[in-house]
Scaffold this active site. Structure first.
Site, PDB file in Angstrom:
ATOM      1  N   LEU A  78       0.859  -1.177   0.000  1.00 18.49           N
ATOM      2  CA  LEU A  78       0.000   0.000   0.000  1.00 18.49           C
ATOM      3  C   LEU A  78       0.897   1.230   0.000  1.00 18.49           C
ATOM      4  CD1 LEU A  78      -2.702  -0.892   2.697  1.00 18.49           C
ATOM      5  CD2 LEU A  78      -2.889  -1.146   0.218  1.00 18.49           C
ATOM      6  N   ASP A  79       0.464   2.295  -0.679  1.00 20.67           N
ATOM      7  CA  ASP A  79       1.190   3.556  -0.626  1.00 20.67           C
ATOM      8  C   ASP A  79       1.281   4.038   0.818  1.00 20.67           C
ATOM      9  OD1 ASP A  79       1.294   3.510  -3.385  1.00 20.67           O
ATOM     10  OD2 ASP A  79      -0.359   4.939  -3.641  1.00 20.67           O
ATOM     11  N   ARG A  80       2.274   4.874   1.084  1.00 13.47           N
ATOM     12  CA  ARG A  80       2.463   5.403   2.442  1.00 13.47           C
ATOM     13  C   ARG A  80       1.166   6.040   2.966  1.00 13.47           C
ATOM     14  NH1 ARG A  80       6.992   8.080   5.318  1.00 13.47           N
ATOM     15  NH2 ARG A  80       8.297   7.936   3.454  1.00 13.47           N
ATOM     16  N   THR A  82      -1.942   5.544   2.049  1.00 17.67           N
ATOM     17  CA  THR A  82      -3.126   4.685   2.051  1.00 17.67           C
ATOM     18  C   THR A  82      -3.174   3.874   3.335  1.00 17.67           C
ATOM     19  OG1 THR A  82      -3.039   4.510  -0.358  1.00 17.67           O
ATOM     20  CG2 THR A  82      -4.347   2.862   0.801  1.00 17.67           C
TER      21      THR A  82
END
Length: 250
Positions: A78-80, A82
């Site tokens: 997951l993106d930072r 998110t």
């Protein structure tokens, strides 16, 4: 609250409780599903071996029982910014099998996204290839057929109309980096708080209001169905509450 993982201590010949520093939705000796808070990396950045991230926190937790070579390997990322569910293997065997299952599209990944504006269609599919921009380090929708890119497919459904915004339920067929953020911007509805990909809204503590709310897949080693769900964290819930209040006054 952080949870405990029961693990076998190789030197003590008994099971011991490992207190994990992250909230989890599922755990066994081979696998854990972490409910990642926003702002935390999933894996270290290039050259950032000591970064604060999901993998390093889990390795530190496990090292107290399994020793300094305790293993943790992300099955996806997951993106930072998110929040939500991410699966991490706790053995190399589980990691290899889990990555193979991920490549075979055995994972169901569902997200909630707060977006600017309301899509005209109640549901839809976005099928647009994604390319890397090596100069900026960002991604973008491929401009033509000759540009090196990878296919990306996103399904969305309007879950709630909120006046000048909407709550979408999003599901992925593919897992390209920044895929949901790019695809929603491409149809004219960037995610609220996403300053990188076009949002004009900046809630306090701004981050893209994207939450991985459901993760379902067969256990990589046993085949047991794993089905986890997660409620959005406080910042997402607060923004949704404000948007609902604003929509009701219109």
């Amino acid at each position: 609250a952080p949870s405990g993982l029961v693990a076998y201590h190789p030197n003590r010949r008994r099971e011991v409780q490992i207190r994990l520093s992250l909230e989890t939705a599922y755990q066994d000796e081979h696998l854990v599903v972490v409910d990642k808070p926003p702002g935390l990396l999933t894996v270290p950045t290039d050259g950032g071996a000591n970064d604060d991230c999901v993998l390093n926190r889990l390795r530190d937790d496990l090292a107290r029982v399994r020793g300094p070579r305790a293993y943790a390997g992300a099955l996806h990322r997951l993106d930072r910014g998110t929040s939500g569910l991410v699966a991490v293997a706790l053995s190399r065997e589980c990691h290899a099998a889990g990555r193979a299952a991920f490549r075979d599209h055995a994972f169901v990944r569902r997200y909630l996204a707060l977006v600017e504006g309301v899509p005209r269609a109640a549901s839809g599919t976005i099928d647009l290839p994604i390319a890397d921009d090596y100069e900026s380090g960002r991604r973008h929708i491929a401009r033509d057929d000759d540009e090196p890119s990878r296919r990306a497919v996103t399904h969305y459904r309007v879950k709630e109309r909120l006046g000048r915004a909407a709550l979408l339920e999003v599901e992925l067929d593919t897992g390209r980096q920044h895929q949901i953020r790019l695809h929603l911007r491409a149809i004219g509805h960037p995610i609220v708080g996403d300053g990188v990909y076009g949002s004009k809204e900046r809630p306090s503590g701004s981050r893209p209001l994207l939450h991985a709310c459901k993760l379902a897949f067969p256990h990589p080693l046993t085949g047991q169905p794993i089905d986890c769900e997660s409620e959005p964290p406080g910042d997402f819930a607060d923004a949704l509450r404000r948007l609902r209040a604003g929509a009701s006054r219109r």
